[in-house]
Design a protein around this motif. Structure first.
Motif, PDB file in Angstrom:
ATOM      1  N   LEU A  61       0.816  -1.211   0.000  1.00 60.55           N
ATOM      2  CA  LEU A  61       0.000   0.000   0.000  1.00 60.55           C
ATOM      3  C   LEU A  61       0.854   1.268   0.000  1.00 60.55           C
ATOM      4  N   GLY A  62       2.011   1.209   0.642  1.00 62.89           N
ATOM      5  CA  GLY A  62       2.900   2.363   0.679  1.00 62.89           C
ATOM      6  C   GLY A  62       2.367   3.507   1.522  1.00 62.89           C
ATOM      7  N   LYS A  63       3.030   4.627   1.457  1.00 64.95           N
ATOM      8  CA  LYS A  63       2.698   5.787   2.283  1.00 64.95           C
ATOM      9  C   LYS A  63       1.317   6.349   1.976  1.00 64.95           C
ATOM     10  N   HIS A  64       0.953   6.379   0.698  1.00 62.25           N
ATOM     11  CA  HIS A  64      -0.300   7.035   0.305  1.00 62.25           C
ATOM     12  C   HIS A  64      -1.481   6.068   0.198  1.00 62.25           C
ATOM     13  N   ARG A  65      -1.215   4.790   0.468  1.00 66.70           N
ATOM     14  CA  ARG A  65      -2.289   3.774   0.541  1.00 66.70           C
ATOM     15  C   ARG A  65      -3.209   3.773  -0.682  1.00 66.70           C
ATOM     16  N   TRP A  66      -2.604   3.876  -1.847  1.00 67.08           N
ATOM     17  CA  TRP A  66      -3.309   3.799  -3.136  1.00 67.08           C
ATOM     18  C   TRP A  66      -4.360   4.905  -3.297  1.00 67.08           C
ATOM     19  N   GLY A  67      -4.236   5.967  -2.516  1.00 70.56           N
ATOM     20  CA  GLY A  67      -5.186   7.068  -2.634  1.00 70.56           C
ATOM     21  C   GLY A  67      -6.490   6.841  -1.892  1.00 70.56           C
ATOM     22  N   LEU A  68      -6.507   5.842  -1.015  1.00 65.82           N
ATOM     23  CA  LEU A  68      -7.707   5.547  -0.232  1.00 65.82           C
ATOM     24  C   LEU A  68      -7.658   6.270   1.111  1.00 65.82           C
ATOM     25  N   SER A  69      -8.816   6.521   1.709  1.00 67.37           N
ATOM     26  CA  SER A  69      -8.907   7.265   2.957  1.00 67.37           C
ATOM     27  C   SER A  69      -8.214   6.516   4.102  1.00 67.37           C
TER      28      SER A  69
ATOM     29  N   LYS B 126      -5.085  -3.756  -6.772  1.00 66.48           N
ATOM     30  CA  LYS B 126      -4.668  -2.360  -6.961  1.00 66.48           C
ATOM     31  C   LYS B 126      -5.341  -1.768  -8.188  1.00 66.48           C
ATOM     32  N   PHE B 127      -5.490  -2.552  -9.235  1.00 66.64           N
ATOM     33  CA  PHE B 127      -6.193  -2.119 -10.445  1.00 66.64           C
ATOM     34  C   PHE B 127      -7.663  -1.842 -10.130  1.00 66.64           C
ATOM     35  N   LEU B 128      -8.283  -2.738  -9.360  1.00 67.63           N
ATOM     36  CA  LEU B 128      -9.693  -2.604  -8.999  1.00 67.63           C
ATOM     37  C   LEU B 128      -9.928  -1.377  -8.126  1.00 67.63           C
ATOM     38  N   ALA B 129      -8.954  -1.069  -7.246  1.00 69.87           N
ATOM     39  CA  ALA B 129      -9.115   0.021  -6.282  1.00 69.87           C
ATOM     40  C   ALA B 129      -8.532   1.339  -6.763  1.00 69.87           C
ATOM     41  N   SER B 130      -8.172   1.415  -8.035  1.00 74.99           N
ATOM     42  CA  SER B 130      -7.640   2.672  -8.563  1.00 74.99           C
ATOM     43  C   SER B 130      -8.729   3.748  -8.551  1.00 74.99           C
ATOM     44  N   ARG B 131      -8.309   4.992  -8.580  1.00 78.16           N
ATOM     45  CA  ARG B 131      -9.268   6.098  -8.504  1.00 78.16           C
ATOM     46  C   ARG B 131     -10.291   6.034  -9.632  1.00 78.16           C
TER      47      ARG B 131
ATOM     48  N   LEU C 150     -21.099   4.767  -2.424  1.00 80.72           N
ATOM     49  CA  LEU C 150     -19.948   5.609  -2.125  1.00 80.72           C
ATOM     50  C   LEU C 150     -18.694   4.753  -2.005  1.00 80.72           C
ATOM     51  N   VAL C 151     -17.537   5.369  -2.262  1.00 78.47           N
ATOM     52  CA  VAL C 151     -16.273   4.640  -2.236  1.00 78.47           C
ATOM     53  C   VAL C 151     -15.296   5.321  -1.281  1.00 78.47           C
ATOM     54  N   ALA C 152     -14.207   4.618  -0.968  1.00 80.12           N
ATOM     55  CA  ALA C 152     -13.309   5.038   0.118  1.00 80.12           C
ATOM     56  C   ALA C 152     -12.141   5.893  -0.357  1.00 80.12           C
ATOM     57  N   LEU C 153     -12.324   6.702  -1.388  1.00 79.85           N
ATOM     58  CA  LEU C 153     -11.245   7.559  -1.863  1.00 79.85           C
ATOM     59  C   LEU C 153     -10.934   8.659  -0.862  1.00 79.85           C
ATOM     60  N   ALA C 154      -9.646   9.022  -0.788  1.00 82.90           N
ATOM     61  CA  ALA C 154      -9.217  10.023   0.194  1.00 82.90           C
ATOM     62  C   ALA C 154      -9.533  11.444  -0.252  1.00 82.90           C
ATOM     63  N   THR C 155      -9.692  11.655  -1.539  1.00 81.75           N
ATOM     64  CA  THR C 155      -9.964  12.993  -2.069  1.00 81.75           C
ATOM     65  C   THR C 155     -11.365  13.048  -2.677  1.00 81.75           C
ATOM     66  N   PRO C 156     -11.966  14.233  -2.759  1.00 88.05           N
ATOM     67  CA  PRO C 156     -13.348  14.355  -3.237  1.00 88.05           C
ATOM     68  C   PRO C 156     -13.542  13.778  -4.636  1.00 88.05           C
ATOM     69  N   TYR C 157     -14.680  13.167  -4.851  1.00 92.97           N
ATOM     70  CA  TYR C 157     -14.986  12.592  -6.162  1.00 92.97           C
ATOM     71  C   TYR C 157     -16.438  12.828  -6.579  1.00 92.97           C
ATOM     72  N   LEU C 158     -17.286  13.305  -5.661  1.00 91.85           N
ATOM     73  CA  LEU C 158     -18.676  13.598  -6.012  1.00 91.85           C
ATOM     74  C   LEU C 158     -18.734  14.894  -6.804  1.00 91.85           C
ATOM     75  N   ASP C 159     -19.340  14.849  -7.977  1.00 93.51           N
ATOM     76  CA  ASP C 159     -19.426  16.058  -8.784  1.00 93.51           C
ATOM     77  C   ASP C 159     -20.721  16.816  -8.483  1.00 93.51           C
ATOM     78  N   LYS C 160     -20.904  17.945  -9.149  1.00 93.96           N
ATOM     79  CA  LYS C 160     -22.062  18.797  -8.862  1.00 93.96           C
ATOM     80  C   LYS C 160     -23.380  18.141  -9.255  1.00 93.96           C
ATOM     81  N   ASN C 161     -23.301  17.140 -10.117  1.00 89.48           N
ATOM     82  CA  ASN C 161     -24.516  16.460 -10.559  1.00 89.48           C
ATOM     83  C   ASN C 161     -24.870  15.237  -9.708  1.00 89.48           C
ATOM     84  N   ALA C 162     -24.101  14.990  -8.660  1.00 82.51           N
ATOM     85  CA  ALA C 162     -24.365  13.830  -7.802  1.00 82.51           C
ATOM     86  C   ALA C 162     -25.742  13.968  -7.154  1.00 82.51           C
TER      87      ALA C 162
END
Length: 426
Positions: free
Chosen positions: A122-130, A335-340, A353-365
């Motif tokens: 997973l490394g330091k950034h944990r694949w971009g997951l929260s 890792k492929f399955l859990a990519s952003r 909803l998914v466990a991404l660390a950065t926002p992903y919901l757009d204005k049309n959500a």
């Protein structure tokens, strides 16, 4: 001439025999291509489930991009899956990638050394997951699961019927009971429940315990610091039993499964349901229609109760990897399955909803999904689903006691005593 024909026939048959033997040697090699074959087990059936469709699509894309790695996807219904998985894992025949809910559903394997340690991969950034969502997928400071789908329990309701009859969403339990009386008087079933699948009965019970006693009682009982016969557990069972006694549930509640209970809502026969956020996808036919017909409210609070309005019951569902010779290949697919991009696609297709660390919901959500995301982000505590967190033997008694209570086969005190007795035997 006859003799010559016989010799010719004999030679011909010999040639055919040799050719057939060579064919047998060749066919198996083409039927099963050489390479690495890994297996993934889930509770998501392609064709019936948007997440299952996503998993299957990603398998196809991964296999195309990674010649020589082949993935077999198997799936079962929730309870059947847990039983099959446990038998397979402890007999050495478990899948390379296994779906689980974190907590005890994963610890039962990581404690025994059956799961691959994902910490280094997973490394330091944990694949971009929260980072905060890895807690229930960890054991002794090491990570043994990838969080994918955060889930939370709420009360879903038919917004169109609420508007039509002038009903208001309740904030307290007395308000909820008064609402049920009005819904019943209008000729509807107040609460849909598929009690044939006992986990659906457990949903309101877990929330009631939290709202009465706060988020600390259940973990204390699990840690054996208090008994499951504690007065607050008993009181919660009595409140749960009251829903059946007041005829707020379907008359055939113990004969209905989860899907049939959901149909009662979709047919405008029942108005509300205690269920996880995934119910929105079910009610909208896998995000295809009736988006504005459904909404939710957080579980009501109890006057004088210790539970905070932002306490939530839920989990972070995800995947673990079996400790085996194919672990690295399995991690590569995971890792492929859990990519952003993959997780955003999953959210767009399923509404989960998914466990991404950065926002992903757009204005049309959808507004409902934005509010679910806010509920998760603002939670004051998260208590794991009990049936995914307790030892399996205790879970089975817990589920049986819930059904017995609704059926009137036991009292609240007896239901609580059954669970405590099971824990002492465990």
């Amino acid at each position: 001439m006859i003799i010559q024909r016989s010799k010719a026939g004999t030679i011909g048959r010999l040639i055919l025999t040799v050719l057939f033997g060579l064919l047998l040697m060749i066919v198996p090699a083409t039927a099963k291509p050489a390479g690495i074959r890994i297996s993934i087990w889930t509770i998501n059936q392609p064709g019936m489930d948007a997440v299952g469709n996503w998993v299957q699509k990603k398998i196809g894309q991964f296999e195309k991009a990674n010649p020589g790695i082949f993935i077999d996807h198997s799936f079962w219904e929730n309870q059947s899956y847990k039983i099959k998985l446990k038998v397979a894992m402890f007999s050495g025949k478990g899948p390379d990638i296994l779906y689980n809910w974190g907590g005890e559903s994963q610890l039962v394997y990581s404690r025994e050394g059956l799961l691959y340690d994902l910490t280094g991969d997973l490394g330091k950034h944990r694949w971009g997951l929260s980072p905060g969502m890895f807690a229930t997928h960890s054991y002794r400071g090491r990570i043994y699961g990838i969080p994918i789908f955060p889930t939370v329990d709420v009360v879903w309701y038919n917004k169109e019927l609420f508007v039509k009859h002038g009903w208001k969403t309740p904030q307290t339990w007395p308000e909820f009971l008064a609402l049920c009386d009005r819904i019943k008087a209008a000729g509807y079933i107040p609460v849909a429940m598929g009690g044939q699948e006992a986990w659906t009965i457990l949903h309101p019970y877990m929330d009631i315990v939290d709202r009465i006693a706060g988020s600390g009682l259940y973990p204390a009982a699990k840690a054996r610091q208090v008994s499951f016969t504690h007065p607050d557990f008993v009181a919660a069972f009595r409140i749960l039993q009251g829903l059946a006694q007041r005829d707020y549930l379907p008359a055939e509640v113990l004969s209905l499964n989860y899907t049939e209970a959901t149909q009662l809502m979709m047919q405008d026969k029942a108005v509300m349901m205690f269920m996880g956020d995934w119910q929105y996808s079910r009610l909208t036919n896998q995000m295809h229609r009736d988006f504005d017909k459904w909404d939710f409210f957080p579980f009501p609070v109890f006057p004088g109760g210790k539970g905070l309005p932002r306490n939530i019951i839920g989990a972070v569902d995800g995947f673990s990897v079996k400790n085996s010779k194919h672990a690295k290949a399995a991690v590569k697919f995971l890792k492929f399955l859990a990519s952003r991009d993959s997780l955003i696609e999953s959210y767009q297709k399923s509404g989960f909803l998914v466990a991404l660390a950065t926002p992903y919901l757009d204005k049309n959500a959808r507004p409902q999904l934005k509010r679910i995301a806010a509920l998760l982000a603002q939670a004051t505590s998260l208590t794991q689903w009990w049936d995914q967190d307790l030892p399996e033997a205790v879970t089975q008694v817990l589920l049986q006691s819930a059904q017995d209570l609704i059926a009137g086969r036991c009292s609240p005190e007896e239901a609580a005593a059954m669970i405590e007795a099971a824990y002492r035997k465990n």
